[in-house]
Write a protein that holds these residues in place. Sequence first.
Motif, PDB file in Angstrom:
ATOM      1  N   PHE A   1       1.010  -1.089  -0.091  1.00  0.00           N
ATOM      2  CA  PHE A   1      -0.243   0.245   0.151  1.00  0.00           C
ATOM      3  C   PHE A   1       0.543   0.930  -0.031  1.00  0.00           C
ATOM      4  O   PHE A   1       0.024   2.087  -0.328  1.00  0.00           O
TER       5      PHE A   1
ATOM      6  N   TYR B   1       3.640   1.883  -1.792  1.00  0.00           N
ATOM      7  CA  TYR B   1       4.067   2.160  -3.352  1.00  0.00           C
ATOM      8  C   TYR B   1       2.299   1.950  -4.397  1.00  0.00           C
ATOM      9  O   TYR B   1       2.709   1.823  -5.342  1.00  0.00           O
ATOM     10  N   ALA B   2       1.500   1.596  -3.338  1.00  0.00           N
ATOM     11  CA  ALA B   2      -0.029   1.671  -5.156  1.00  0.00           C
ATOM     12  C   ALA B   2      -0.268   2.715  -5.538  1.00  0.00           C
ATOM     13  O   ALA B   2      -0.550   3.184  -6.659  1.00  0.00           O
ATOM     14  N   LYS B   3      -0.935   4.561  -4.085  1.00  0.00           N
ATOM     15  CA  LYS B   3      -0.769   5.247  -4.903  1.00  0.00           C
ATOM     16  C   LYS B   3       0.041   5.877  -6.904  1.00  0.00           C
ATOM     17  O   LYS B   3      -0.276   6.205  -7.123  1.00  0.00           O
ATOM     18  N   PRO B   4       1.722   5.857  -5.650  1.00  0.00           N
ATOM     19  CA  PRO B   4       2.193   6.364  -6.889  1.00  0.00           C
ATOM     20  C   PRO B   4       2.376   5.677  -8.506  1.00  0.00           C
ATOM     21  O   PRO B   4       2.485   6.031  -9.655  1.00  0.00           O
TER      22      PRO B   4
ATOM     23  N   MET C   1      -0.192   3.131  -9.323  1.00  0.00           N
ATOM     24  CA  MET C   1      -1.450   4.148  -9.884  1.00  0.00           C
ATOM     25  C   MET C   1      -1.844   4.872 -10.588  1.00  0.00           C
ATOM     26  O   MET C   1      -2.045   5.599 -11.616  1.00  0.00           O
ATOM     27  N   LEU C   2      -0.804   5.877 -10.085  1.00  0.00           N
ATOM     28  CA  LEU C   2      -0.494   7.646 -10.832  1.00  0.00           C
ATOM     29  C   LEU C   2       0.047   7.579 -11.861  1.00  0.00           C
ATOM     30  O   LEU C   2      -0.101   8.189 -13.355  1.00  0.00           O
TER      31      LEU C   2
ATOM     32  N   TYR D   1      -9.488  -0.748  -0.255  1.00  0.00           N
ATOM     33  CA  TYR D   1     -10.308   0.244  -0.427  1.00  0.00           C
ATOM     34  C   TYR D   1     -11.943   0.498  -0.906  1.00  0.00           C
ATOM     35  O   TYR D   1     -12.434   1.323  -0.225  1.00  0.00           O
TER      36      TYR D   1
END
Length: 509
Positions: A198, A200-203, A205-206, A489
């Motif tokens: 989690f 590293y998930a947002k970078p 997905m971006l 999420y």
Amino acid sequence: PFKVKVQAQYDIDPTIGKETVKDGLLSGIAGTILVMIFMAVYYMRSGLVANISLIVTALLMLGAIAAFGVTLTLPGIAGIILTIGMAVDANVLIYERIREEIAEGKTVLNAIDIGFDKAFAAIFDSNITTLFVALILLWQGTGAIKGFAMTLAIGIFTTLFTAVFLTRLLFDLMTRFTTVKSLKMLQVIKPGTNINFFKYAKPVMLFFALLIVATFVTLGIRGRDALGIDFTGGTQIELDYQKLVPAEQIEKVLSHAGYQVKVNYKTPGSMASDKKKLEIILRDKHGAVSETAETVGQDKMTTVSNLLNKSFPEAKYTPDRQSTLGSLIGETFTKSAILSLALAILGMLIYMTIRFEFSYSIAANLGTLNDVIVSMGIFLMCGGELTLNVVAAGLTLLGYSINDTIVNFDRIRENRKLIKGMSYREIVNLSINQTLARTILTSVTVALVLIMQLCFGGAAIRDFVFVMLIGVVVGTISTIFVSVIIIAYWHKNDKGIPEDSAKPEPKKA
């Protein structure tokens, strides 16, 4: 309401020459042998069992293709490659399960029984989901897409047979007639690994979102230039010659000059004694072919024949005929392909909703679409063009990508029932860590086959293999950081599963 008058009839030589077929076959065999060596080294005795199953899968597929009279096209070969990937995938999944049971203190015999039982659900779900894709493409698809669907459907049944039945039978024979005190295997991921995905998930997905935007921007900028001859059509040129030069060499020369081409030889069907003609279908890339003092005022046929005579003077090319062709893939074919893909995704959506939950189904399809769009987008950004080969690669990724995701979903579903006192996010993160070795290993085995074909398979299949190789890398990353993270999420506020493990579960009345 019109009459057709036949003006000419020709026998067309294969558009993929003998040399390319030979290169593709040898590179495919070399890649498969490389996978078999890897399985034997990594899984040792169990790897030899997997290799026997892999050989039987290939033989059964070839037998079924011959028995059902399937026309073997390049997309059809793509279906075979996907089958080999799924067959290895199933064995890796079973062996990793057996390893886990042995690590928990089970005897070898019990570990084998439990490993097969626990792996069956994931193997069945992933193959049946892919079968939905194959059946819908078979129903709605035309031409090459139907060839892909047929080989894929055959491959699913052979994979299920060899992975579930034959591999189990071989293990039973091994344990019955030999003393098996342990099943030694190498290990790429150490037990107890607990990576926080989690974090590293947002970078990630971006990054994927930016790649998707870049894909559509690239399509907008390149426009029609992003489409290959299959979709745009082009100019058909016929040349006479004195000496036959391999089509691959001619294609290489014209490609270096800035043309996108399809080259083949054809013989007039009515007069078998007539010499073959060289047929070239070309569309010059925008801005790539510059006019010189020598070429100004010349038609494409004269320009091309002059260029070839400089490269192959002994062939003595002379212009014969030039005409304009419409797209080789017509509007009806394109609509059929889009409809079949939409129905395939809908079929997967319904099946996964029944087997898992609606949220899982949405997440899996979003991840799969991400893989296809990003892979094709990177290919276009590298200067590639959308052709039938690239469409075949996209179809293959559609079937391949969903497999990885389902294995992770199956482990999350299992852990939700077995583990108490953990938050949903912790369960998801634990499940990803538990299946991480399998995710990496299956990608490595498929990549081995693709790398061999990219290096030695010839130019005719290079676009297909390149898109597939990108897709394997993208799919491995998206399996961990897109589909599964979306589930975490989505369910973070589920009752009975606290968002944070520090929060107690609500008491039941």
